[in-house]
Scaffold this motif. Structure first.
Motif, short mmCIF file in Angstrom:
data_model
loop_
_atom_site.label_atom_id
_atom_site.label_comp_id
_atom_site.label_asym_id
_atom_site.label_seq_id
_atom_site.Cartn_x
_atom_site.Cartn_y
_atom_site.Cartn_z
N ASP A 172 -2.22 -7.85 -8.28
CA ASP A 172 -2.18 -8.52 -9.58
C ASP A 172 -3.32 -8.11 -10.49
O ASP A 172 -3.51 -8.68 -11.57
CB ASP A 172 -2.21 -10.05 -9.39
CG ASP A 172 -0.89 -10.59 -8.88
OD1 ASP A 172 0.12 -9.88 -8.99
OD2 ASP A 172 -0.87 -11.73 -8.37
N ASN A 173 -4.09 -7.11 -10.05
CA ASN A 173 -5.23 -6.61 -10.83
C ASN A 173 -6.31 -7.69 -11.03
O ASN A 173 -6.91 -7.79 -12.10
CB ASN A 173 -4.76 -6.08 -12.19
CG ASN A 173 -5.68 -5.01 -12.73
OD1 ASN A 173 -6.36 -4.31 -11.99
ND2 ASN A 173 -5.72 -4.87 -14.06
N GLY A 192 -1.82 -5.31 -15.05
CA GLY A 192 -1.76 -4.15 -15.93
C GLY A 192 -1.75 -2.82 -15.22
O GLY A 192 -1.43 -1.79 -15.82
N GLN A 193 -2.08 -2.80 -13.94
CA GLN A 193 -2.12 -1.55 -13.18
C GLN A 193 -0.75 -1.14 -12.65
O GLN A 193 -0.58 -0.02 -12.16
CB GLN A 193 -3.12 -1.68 -12.01
CG GLN A 193 -2.56 -2.25 -10.72
CD GLN A 193 -2.15 -3.73 -10.80
OE1 GLN A 193 -2.33 -4.37 -11.82
NE2 GLN A 193 -1.61 -4.26 -9.70
N ARG A 194 0.22 -2.02 -12.76
CA ARG A 194 1.54 -1.73 -12.18
C ARG A 194 2.28 -0.70 -13.02
O ARG A 194 2.26 -0.73 -14.25
CB ARG A 194 2.37 -3.01 -12.07
CG ARG A 194 1.74 -4.04 -11.13
CD ARG A 194 2.68 -5.19 -10.88
NE ARG A 194 2.09 -6.18 -9.97
CZ ARG A 194 2.73 -7.24 -9.49
NH1 ARG A 194 4.00 -7.44 -9.82
NH2 ARG A 194 2.12 -8.08 -8.68
#
Length: 290
Positions: free
Chosen positions: A183-184, A82-84
């Motif tokens: 990948d968080n 989700g951080q991407r």
């Protein structure tokens, strides 16, 4: 093809050379490397980079494996990756779709996708289950494939331009401890590379660590997120495969590349012939089904 059964174990003589391409990994690499060809730079760099890989490994079969939605991982952790931040300032989405379309229409590759699994899981499945008795090379800079390496399955990084080696410790356990920022997946506070390796070198130390607070729950969760998922029979049947129904029409592909001004690939007849001849072995081994 994905349900191929071996009536007997392959001998070294009849082992096939299998190439597994991590499609999005290679496409993203093409986005940030190579020559600037304006609005079609990613397309140019991708196809310019595919030829030397096929030439180097001379495969009998090549799989081009696309991403699906990581359904199970997102159910376990909604903020997975989700951080991407995704941007399209260079028309990347259009170029990515164009690359996939060209591969499907003109290259003697088997294009593979499962809507509910990441390409990593599918690549691992093909390597371990369908070609366990063949010589398999995975092309990706994703180090998660270290967990797939065996005597017959190798991992080649197109970035480092070398084979990556397996670790003398359990890679999945190590990464479950240190986490994976890309990948968080959050690791344990205060656990870095050295401390993780120390814990994995002594089962007593690891067991004691996992008994503390909520460590065991976090560790098992991270293991689930990082370890490649096995597919059950129903999931295997939902793997989508596509390949050419006729031999490649290289003249039409050349017309497309000419329209993109890919002159270094198409202007000289010898250069173009060298490009398409790279795929001769794949053409010979391709089964064309109308």
């Amino acid at each position: 093809l994905l349900r191929r059964k071996h009536s007997r174990r392959n001998t070294k003589k009849n082992m096939k050379n299998i190439l597994l391409l991590d499609a999005y990994n290679l496409i993203y690499r093409a986005r940030y490397s190579g020559m600037n060809k304006g609005d079609n730079s990613t397309i140019f760099n991708f196809f310019r980079g595919i030829r030397p890989l096929v030439e180097k490994f001379n495969p009998d079969i090549t799989y081009f494996v696309l991403e699906g939605r990581p359904k199970k991982r997102l159910e376990a952790s909604p903020d997975y990756k989700g951080q991407r931040v995704y941007t399209d300032h260079d028309g990347f989405n259009r170029q990515r779709k164009e690359i996939i379309s060209i591969v499907k229409k003109y290259f003697p590759f088997i294009v593979v996708k499962h809507d509910d699994f990441e390409c990593d899981d599918i690549i691992n499945h093909i390597a371990e289950k369908n070609h366990k008795d063949d010589n398999v090379t995975i092309i990706s800079s994703d180090t998660d494939f270290i967990q797939t390496i065996t005597k017959n399955i190798k991992l080649y990084s197109p970035v480092q331009k070398k084979y990556l080696e397996s670790t003398d410790y359990d890679y999945v356990s190590w990464k479950s401890l240190v986490g994976d920022k890309s990948d968080n997946i959050e690791g344990f506070k205060g656990i870095g590379d050295k401390k993780a390796k120390k814990l994995l070198s002594d089962n007593t130390l690891l067991e004691a660590f996992l008994l503390k607070e909520n460590n065991s729950v976090i560790y098992k969760h991270n293991m689930f997120m990082i370890k490649f998922h096995e597919l059950d029979e129903n999931e295997i049947t939902n793997i989508k495969l596509s390949s050419l129904t006729n031999p490649p029409d290289w003249s039409k592909l050349k017309d497309i590349f000419v329209s993109y001004d890919f002159n270094s690939m198409t202007k000289k007849e010898k250069t173009w012939n060298n490009f398409i001849n790279t795929f001769n072995n794949l053409e010979r081994n391709m089964t064309y089904v109308s």
